[in-house]
Design an enzyme around this catalytic site. Structure first.
Site, short mmCIF file in Angstrom:
data_model
loop_
_atom_site.label_atom_id
_atom_site.label_comp_id
_atom_site.label_asym_id
_atom_site.label_seq_id
_atom_site.Cartn_x
_atom_site.Cartn_y
_atom_site.Cartn_z
CG HIS A 1 -1.91 -1.00 1.36
ND1 HIS A 1 -2.04 -1.79 2.48
CD2 HIS A 1 -2.88 -1.40 0.50
CE1 HIS A 1 -3.06 -2.62 2.30
NE2 HIS A 1 -3.57 -2.41 1.11
CE LYS B 1 -13.66 -5.19 2.73
NZ LYS B 1 -12.44 -4.69 2.06
CB SER C 1 -4.47 -6.28 4.53
OG SER C 1 -4.00 -5.01 4.19
NE ARG D 1 -3.20 -8.18 -4.07
CZ ARG D 1 -4.19 -7.94 -3.21
NH1 ARG D 1 -4.05 -7.02 -2.30
NH2 ARG D 1 -5.30 -8.64 -3.24
#
Length: 161
Positions: A18, A42, A129, A91
């Site tokens: 990030h 989440k 993450s 990504r």
């Protein structure tokens, strides 16, 4: 003309991947707001305020970058704060379909806000993450993937492992 951009995400936790995207965005835009989404659905590992603090720590050396928290629609935050660009990281090819749909919806909701995709360097292309959280929870060393303060926070959260 001053161009402001936002880089939204849950950042649970913020990773070096990030940060690398933010550093590159800071070279492209006059100001960058790293917008930490509340994302209660989440069930993040870190509390909202902790995620904001960790992001501020990891990005403290960038004078044109600020970190803020928000809840609600990303495009509404962007419009309200005069940010004409939303930065999204890609990504892998698997990210593209979701990100394309999201960018299209955002353009429909706020035509004046553009989405710009940045890809990470190869060094961080596999870092996420969720993967960092999992490796840390199992006692693995994540120091190559996060700021030292983020690594300490992960160790504390996982019982000092």
């Amino acid at each position: 003309m001053t161009v402001g951009a936002m880089y939204p995400g849950t950042f649970d936790p913020i990773t070096n991947g990030h940060c690398e995207i933010v550093r590159r965005a800071a070279r492209l835009f006059d100001r960058v707001v790293v917008a930490v989404a509340a994302s209660p659905a989440k069930q993040p590992l870190f509390e909202f305020d902790e995620r904001i603090t960790l992001a501020r720590t990891a990005l403290a050396d960038l004078p044109t970058v600020t970190v803020d928290g928000y809840d609600g629609l990303t495009v509404e935050y962007a419009s309200h704060h005069g940010l004409g660009v939303i930065i999204r990281g890609l990504r892998a090819v698997t990210d593209f379909e979701y990100e394309f749909q999201l960018a299209s919806m955002n353009r429909h909701l706020a035509a004046g806000v553009e989405t710009v995709f940045l890809t990470p360097t190869e060094e961080y292309a596999f870092v996420s993450s969720s993967l960092v959280r999992e490796v840390s929870a199992l006692g693995g060393d994540v120091s190559a993937f996060v700021h030292p303060d983020v690594g300490r926070a992960l160790r504390v959260r996982h019982g000092g492992r």
